[in-house]
Design an enzyme around this catalytic site. Structure first.
Site, PDB file in Angstrom:
ATOM      1  N   ASP A 103       0.861  -1.177   0.000  1.00 14.58           N
ATOM      2  CA  ASP A 103       0.000   0.000   0.000  1.00 14.58           C
ATOM      3  C   ASP A 103       0.896   1.225   0.000  1.00 14.58           C
ATOM      4  OD1 ASP A 103      -1.831   2.097   0.914  1.00 14.58           O
ATOM      5  OD2 ASP A 103      -3.183   0.433   1.345  1.00 14.58           O
ATOM      6  N   SER A 116      -7.930   8.204  -7.563  1.00 12.22           N
ATOM      7  CA  SER A 116      -7.837   8.976  -8.800  1.00 12.22           C
ATOM      8  C   SER A 116      -9.106   9.716  -9.209  1.00 12.22           C
ATOM      9  CB  SER A 116      -7.382   8.058  -9.932  1.00 12.22           C
ATOM     10  OG  SER A 116      -8.291   7.004 -10.097  1.00 12.22           O
ATOM     11  N   THR A 155      -1.204  14.917 -13.831  1.00 14.17           N
ATOM     12  CA  THR A 155      -2.530  15.034 -14.456  1.00 14.17           C
ATOM     13  C   THR A 155      -2.841  16.458 -14.914  1.00 14.17           C
ATOM     14  OG1 THR A 155      -4.901  14.959 -13.994  1.00 14.17           O
ATOM     15  CG2 THR A 155      -3.490  15.246 -12.098  1.00 14.17           C
ATOM     16  N   GLU A 178      -5.522  17.787 -14.448  1.00 13.91           N
ATOM     17  CA  GLU A 178      -6.345  18.409 -13.391  1.00 13.91           C
ATOM     18  C   GLU A 178      -5.539  19.449 -12.615  1.00 13.91           C
ATOM     19  OE1 GLU A 178      -9.642  17.817 -12.149  1.00 13.91           O
ATOM     20  OE2 GLU A 178     -10.047  16.781 -14.026  1.00 13.91           O
ATOM     21  N   TYR A 218      -7.634  16.117  -5.168  1.00 13.98           N
ATOM     22  CA  TYR A 218      -6.865  15.169  -5.998  1.00 13.98           C
ATOM     23  C   TYR A 218      -5.771  15.908  -6.762  1.00 13.98           C
ATOM     24  CZ  TYR A 218      -5.976  12.525 -10.328  1.00 13.98           C
ATOM     25  OH  TYR A 218      -5.376  11.916 -11.405  1.00 13.98           O
ATOM     26  N   LYS A 260      -1.687  15.685  -6.495  1.00 10.78           N
ATOM     27  CA  LYS A 260      -0.868  15.379  -7.684  1.00 10.78           C
ATOM     28  C   LYS A 260       0.165  16.485  -7.920  1.00 10.78           C
ATOM     29  CE  LYS A 260      -2.291  11.473  -9.639  1.00 10.78           C
ATOM     30  NZ  LYS A 260      -1.390  10.330  -9.837  1.00 10.78           N
ATOM     31  N   ARG A 267     -12.022   1.801 -17.663  1.00 10.74           N
ATOM     32  CA  ARG A 267     -12.172   2.960 -16.797  1.00 10.74           C
ATOM     33  C   ARG A 267     -13.146   2.614 -15.673  1.00 10.74           C
ATOM     34  NH1 ARG A 267      -9.829   7.708 -15.132  1.00 10.74           N
ATOM     35  NH2 ARG A 267     -10.526   9.498 -16.326  1.00 10.74           N
TER      36      ARG A 267
HETATM   37  P1  NAP Z   1      -7.296   3.853 -11.625  1.00 12.65           P
HETATM   38  O1  NAP Z   1      -7.906   2.966 -12.630  1.00 12.65           O
HETATM   39  O2  NAP Z   1      -8.173   4.536 -10.634  1.00 12.65           O
HETATM   40  O3  NAP Z   1      -6.176   3.018 -10.852  1.00 12.65           O
HETATM   41  C1  NAP Z   1      -5.612   3.462  -9.660  1.00 12.65           C
HETATM   42  C2  NAP Z   1      -4.829   2.336  -9.061  1.00 12.65           C
HETATM   43  O4  NAP Z   1      -4.264   2.786  -7.814  1.00 12.65           O
HETATM   44  C3  NAP Z   1      -5.634   1.081  -8.737  1.00 12.65           C
HETATM   45  O5  NAP Z   1      -4.884  -0.042  -9.122  1.00 12.65           O
HETATM   46  C4  NAP Z   1      -5.756   1.133  -7.223  1.00 12.65           C
HETATM   47  O6  NAP Z   1      -5.847  -0.131  -6.629  1.00 12.65           O
HETATM   48  C5  NAP Z   1      -4.432   1.759  -6.857  1.00 12.65           C
HETATM   49  N1  NAP Z   1      -4.414   2.295  -5.504  1.00 12.65           N
HETATM   50  C6  NAP Z   1      -5.309   3.127  -4.932  1.00 12.65           C
HETATM   51  N2  NAP Z   1      -4.955   3.394  -3.666  1.00 12.65           N
HETATM   52  C7  NAP Z   1      -3.814   2.706  -3.432  1.00 12.65           C
HETATM   53  C8  NAP Z   1      -2.959   2.580  -2.305  1.00 12.65           C
HETATM   54  N3  NAP Z   1      -3.216   3.193  -1.136  1.00 12.65           N
HETATM   55  N4  NAP Z   1      -1.858   1.802  -2.404  1.00 12.65           N
HETATM   56  C9  NAP Z   1      -1.593   1.143  -3.550  1.00 12.65           C
HETATM   57  N5  NAP Z   1      -2.374   1.208  -4.652  1.00 12.65           N
HETATM   58  C10 NAP Z   1      -3.465   1.997  -4.585  1.00 12.65           C
HETATM   59  O7  NAP Z   1      -6.471   5.020 -12.341  1.00 12.65           O
HETATM   60  P2  NAP Z   1      -5.967   5.103 -13.857  1.00 12.65           P
HETATM   61  O8  NAP Z   1      -7.020   5.729 -14.668  1.00 12.65           O
HETATM   62  O9  NAP Z   1      -5.391   3.809 -14.244  1.00 12.65           O
HETATM   63  O10 NAP Z   1      -4.809   6.181 -13.717  1.00 12.65           O
HETATM   64  C11 NAP Z   1      -3.473   5.793 -13.424  1.00 12.65           C
HETATM   65  C12 NAP Z   1      -2.754   6.961 -12.795  1.00 12.65           C
HETATM   66  O11 NAP Z   1      -2.766   8.066 -13.699  1.00 12.65           O
HETATM   67  C13 NAP Z   1      -3.410   7.460 -11.516  1.00 12.65           C
HETATM   68  O12 NAP Z   1      -2.386   7.931 -10.654  1.00 12.65           O
HETATM   69  C14 NAP Z   1      -4.261   8.617 -11.990  1.00 12.65           C
HETATM   70  O13 NAP Z   1      -4.478   9.532 -10.957  1.00 12.65           O
HETATM   71  C15 NAP Z   1      -3.373   9.178 -13.081  1.00 12.65           C
HETATM   72  N6  NAP Z   1      -4.082   9.883 -14.150  1.00 12.65           N
HETATM   73  C16 NAP Z   1      -5.135   9.288 -14.779  1.00 12.65           C
HETATM   74  C17 NAP Z   1      -5.772   9.965 -15.802  1.00 12.65           C
HETATM   75  C18 NAP Z   1      -6.943   9.347 -16.534  1.00 12.65           C
HETATM   76  O14 NAP Z   1      -7.621  10.068 -17.268  1.00 12.65           O
HETATM   77  N7  NAP Z   1      -7.159   8.053 -16.416  1.00 12.65           N
HETATM   78  C19 NAP Z   1      -5.323  11.244 -16.200  1.00 12.65           C
HETATM   79  C20 NAP Z   1      -4.213  11.787 -15.574  1.00 12.65           C
HETATM   80  C21 NAP Z   1      -3.589  11.096 -14.544  1.00 12.65           C
HETATM   81  P3  NAP Z   1      -7.266  -0.781  -6.175  1.00 12.65           P
HETATM   82  O15 NAP Z   1      -7.707  -1.553  -7.367  1.00 12.65           O
HETATM   83  O16 NAP Z   1      -6.897  -1.607  -5.010  1.00 12.65           O
HETATM   84  O17 NAP Z   1      -8.183   0.356  -5.826  1.00 12.65           O
END
Ligand code: NAP
Length: 338
Positions: free
Chosen positions: A59, A85, A126, A128, A150, A154, A187
């Protein structure tokens, strides 16, 4: 595999972590993922590849769990994708968001510095972080002005990455991808695009049971209606499978740097809904209702990215167009919620 590069991915069960794992496995990497232990031993989006990657339980709250995984796996590359996220969700868990998304990233940088100082790190920043920007489109030089917890978390992680990169005594190779929204059938259902495509599928398929829940625990479709927040919110939506390629390219570059990933095209939430309902021959106006529960207390955007630096330096550009992205997501959900 002898001499294969080793990549360690936090958040491997998330949308991006799973696409990135597939890309790196295809490139011959040994891949390890960091997941939170849960009772169901469910690896989320990484379920299909769980036998091809090495899983470490941990974690981001726990620097020790990060250290143990790094000591054992000794990665060449680290992709810090783990985060809480959801921008909207972060208003309800401000402290948790700062601890995981902000301080958690710093734990990754610090443990990597001690244990695998040569490892190259990707930090998931991000768009954001731009908040409600005056400059359109936004690029790597646009000032940050986060409008939700958030994005504030970030920004903290982003700034700590840049500080570590410029440390004169022990610089770290940490590159930050300032990614604009990117979506896919993987997503989370708490994000507006996926909520729309899942609802379109449930409505079109006439589904009565097994309708998924939204971020406040209600059925996504109630009485034949889909509730959304601000239909005028403007975002730059790309396809996640395109964006993970840039993450990998960033870590193969000569030097660490920041890069924007975006399509440069902006659409409103209302337009996304219109397009998604149109894929199945329906009119979104007959199904969408506005509900203030889904409007964030402080607005972000309009967001529109300029990814010309990624094109110029890394020869990267997104391949998937908006209408194709919507079709991919709707068709996947028609099959999933049949
Ligand atoms: P996501 O699907 O929400 O995945 C987030 C991951 O983080 C999940 O595997 C989650 O695990 C894990 N996590 C959450 N809390 C945790 C903790 N305390 N310790 C360890 N793992 C933890 O996000 P995504 O869309 O793949 O995005 C990937 C990254 O890019 C994120 O950092 C997000 O903020 C960033 N981002 C995303 C976007 C977008 O549009 N998708 C844009 C810009 C930046 P669980 O399955 O256990 O919850």
């Amino acid at each position: 595999m002898a001499n294969a590069k080793r990549a360690f991915i936090t958040g491997i069960s998330g949308q991006d972590g799973s696409y990135l794992s597939e890309l790196l496995l295809d490139k011959g990497y040994e891949v390890a993922g960091f997941v939170r232990r849960n009772a169901a031993l469910d690896f989320g989006n990484a379920n299909e590849i769980k036998d091809e990657v090495k899983i470490y339980y941990g974690d981001l709250h726990s620097p020790e769990s990060i250290a143990l995984a790094l000591l054992d796996f000794k990665p060449d590359e680290i992709y810090n994708m783990a985060s809480l996220s959801s921008p909207l969700g972060s208003f309800k868990d401000k402290v948790g968001t700062i601890i995981v998304t902000g301080i958690g990233a710093l734990h990754v940088f610090e443990r990597a510095k001690q244990i695998v100082p040569q490892a190259r790190i990707y930090q998931a920043s991000t768009s954001e972080m731009f908040g409600a920007p005056k400059q359109v489109p936004q690029n790597e030089d646009t000032p940050f002005a986060p409008a939700n917890p958030y994005a504030a978390a970030k920004e903290f992680a982003h700034r700590m990455a840049v500080i570590a990169r410029h440390d004169k005594q022990q610089p770290q190779f940490i590159s930050c991808g300032i990614l604009f929204n990117h979506e896919s059938p993987r997503r989370g259902l708490n994000f507006v695009t996926r909520k729309i495509t899942a609802a379109v599928a449930c409505i079109k398929n006439g589904k009565r049971e097994g309708i998924p829940l939204n971020e406040i625990g209600e059925l996504i479709v109630q009485n034949g209606k889909l509730k959304l927040g601000d239909l005028e919110a403007k975002r730059d939506w790309g396809y996640a499978a395109d964006y993970v390629e840039l993450m990998w390219k960033m870590l193969q570059a000569d030097q660490a740097d920041d890069f924007v990933a975006a399509t440069g095209e902006t659409h409103t939430v209302g337009e996304f809904a219109k397009e998604a309902f149109a894929v199945v021959g329906l009119n979104s106006e007959d199904y969408v209702e506005v509900d203030q529960h889904f409007v964030p207390p402080v607005q972000t955007g309009p967001l529109c990215g300029d990814a010309s630096k990624a094109k110029r330096v890394l020869d990267w550009e997104p391949k998937t167009k908006f209408k194709d992205l919507v079709k991919i997501m709707v068709h996947a959900d028609l099959a999933k919620f049949s």
